[in-house]
Design a protein around this motif. Structure first.
Motif, PDB file in Angstrom:
ATOM      1  N   ASN A   1       3.245  13.589  10.446  1.00 48.32           N
ATOM      2  CA  ASN A   1       2.937  13.665   9.012  1.00 48.32           C
ATOM      3  C   ASN A   1       3.685  12.592   8.228  1.00 48.32           C
ATOM      4  OD1 ASN A   1       1.171  15.796   9.313  1.00 48.32           O
ATOM      5  ND2 ASN A   1       2.761  17.344   9.055  1.00 48.32           N
ATOM      6  N   ILE A   2       4.959  12.363   8.567  1.00 48.99           N
ATOM      7  CA  ILE A   2       5.760  11.337   7.882  1.00 48.99           C
ATOM      8  C   ILE A   2       5.148   9.965   8.142  1.00 48.99           C
ATOM      9  CG2 ILE A   2       8.000  10.182   7.816  1.00 48.99           C
ATOM     10  CD1 ILE A   2       9.280  12.939   8.266  1.00 48.99           C
ATOM     11  N   GLY A   3       4.761   9.704   9.396  1.00 45.66           N
ATOM     12  CA  GLY A   3       4.138   8.419   9.754  1.00 45.66           C
ATOM     13  C   GLY A   3       2.833   8.210   9.006  1.00 45.66           C
ATOM     14  N   GLY A   4       2.064   9.283   8.857  1.00 41.67           N
ATOM     15  CA  GLY A   4       0.799   9.194   8.127  1.00 41.67           C
ATOM     16  C   GLY A   4       1.030   8.859   6.677  1.00 41.67           C
ATOM     17  N   LEU A   5       2.067   9.476   6.079  1.00 39.11           N
ATOM     18  CA  LEU A   5       2.380   9.201   4.677  1.00 39.11           C
ATOM     19  C   LEU A   5       2.854   7.766   4.488  1.00 39.11           C
ATOM     20  CD1 LEU A   5       4.134  12.522   3.572  1.00 39.11           C
ATOM     21  CD2 LEU A   5       1.899  11.675   2.873  1.00 39.11           C
ATOM     22  N   ILE A   6       3.665   7.268   5.408  1.00 33.44           N
ATOM     23  CA  ILE A   6       4.145   5.882   5.329  1.00 33.44           C
ATOM     24  C   ILE A   6       2.945   4.923   5.467  1.00 33.44           C
ATOM     25  CG2 ILE A   6       5.527   4.118   6.502  1.00 33.44           C
ATOM     26  CD1 ILE A   6       7.540   6.350   7.166  1.00 33.44           C
TER      27      ILE A   6
ATOM     28  N   ALA B   1      -0.812   1.023   3.545  1.00 30.19           N
ATOM     29  CA  ALA B   1      -2.208   0.615   3.745  1.00 30.19           C
ATOM     30  C   ALA B   1      -3.144   1.200   2.681  1.00 30.19           C
ATOM     31  CB  ALA B   1      -2.698   1.044   5.119  1.00 30.19           C
ATOM     32  N   GLY B   2      -2.754   2.228   1.971  1.00 28.80           N
ATOM     33  CA  GLY B   2      -3.593   2.907   0.987  1.00 28.80           C
ATOM     34  C   GLY B   2      -4.169   1.986  -0.061  1.00 28.80           C
TER      35      GLY B   2
ATOM     36  N   LYS C   1      -8.723  -0.740  -2.257  1.00 23.95           N
ATOM     37  CA  LYS C   1      -9.334  -1.960  -2.776  1.00 23.95           C
ATOM     38  C   LYS C   1     -10.607  -2.296  -1.996  1.00 23.95           C
ATOM     39  CE  LYS C   1      -8.205  -6.747  -3.803  1.00 23.95           C
ATOM     40  NZ  LYS C   1      -7.218  -7.803  -3.693  1.00 23.95           N
ATOM     41  N   ALA C   2     -10.562  -2.143  -0.661  1.00 18.91           N
ATOM     42  CA  ALA C   2     -11.726  -2.429   0.177  1.00 18.91           C
ATOM     43  C   ALA C   2     -12.862  -1.447  -0.135  1.00 18.91           C
ATOM     44  CB  ALA C   2     -11.351  -2.375   1.650  1.00 18.91           C
ATOM     45  N   LEU C   3     -12.533  -0.159  -0.296  1.00 20.17           N
ATOM     46  CA  LEU C   3     -13.550   0.839  -0.630  1.00 20.17           C
ATOM     47  C   LEU C   3     -14.177   0.544  -1.996  1.00 20.17           C
ATOM     48  CD1 LEU C   3     -11.984   4.231   0.566  1.00 20.17           C
ATOM     49  CD2 LEU C   3     -14.054   3.139   1.414  1.00 20.17           C
TER      50      LEU C   3
END
Length: 166
Positions: A16-21, A26-27, A32-34
């Motif tokens: 979960n921590i890795g996903g948040l980072i 990358a978010g 921006k791409a979306l």
């Protein structure tokens, strides 16, 4: 027995921590791409709508033209029908006259055939009468002849044939 693991020792916590980072770094790029992809899709939809409007206008123009052509075609069809009726009436009159002439010719031909058939029947009756008479004569002659008289007639006939041939 279940073994309890601490908060930081739990692998789910680190996932979960890795996903948040990952989402933190990358978010914005993904967002921006979306957004760019959605903008391009909106532009394409706008172009499609413009094209559809253009096609609709062309279709309306074609519809008007074809409606005018249809009216002209209906008028022409009415004229053709009137002409066809006149031709049909004239042909019906001609056909009636031709039929009368053909019936007169056929009646004449039928009368000629009846006359021929009568003549043929009379000739056939005469032939039959001749055949019956010949058979009756043969029976009468055969009944009235004896062997000696028959042999004499045959000898006379042979001599007669002999004289006629030479």
């Amino acid at each position: 027995m279940e073994h309890e693991v601490g908060f930081f020792a739990n692998p789910h916590t680190w996932v979960n921590i890795g996903g948040l980072i990952f989402l933190a770094f990358a978010g914005p790029k993904i967002w921006k791409a979306l957004a760019q992809m959605l903008d391009q899709r909106a532009i394409k939809i706008k172009a499609d709508l413009d094209e559809a409007q253009k096609l609709k206008d062309e279709a309306q123009a074609l519809l008007g033209e074809y409606q005018r052509k249809q009216k002209d075609a209906l008028k022409e069809a009415a004229e053709i029908i009137e002409t066809a009726k006149a031709v049909a009436e004239r042909q019906a009159k001609d056909a009636a006259a031709n039929l009368e002439a053909a019936l007169a010719r056929r009646e004449k031909l039928a009368l000629e055939k009846i006359t021929q058939a009568e003549a043929a029947a009379i000739a056939e009756v005469r032939r039959e009468a001749v055949d019956v008479a010949a058979v009756a004569a043969r029976k009468l002659i055969t009944a009235s002849l004896n062997d000696a008289r028959a042999n004499a007639l045959v000898d006379a006939a042979i001599k007669d044939v002999n004289q006629r041939l030479h």
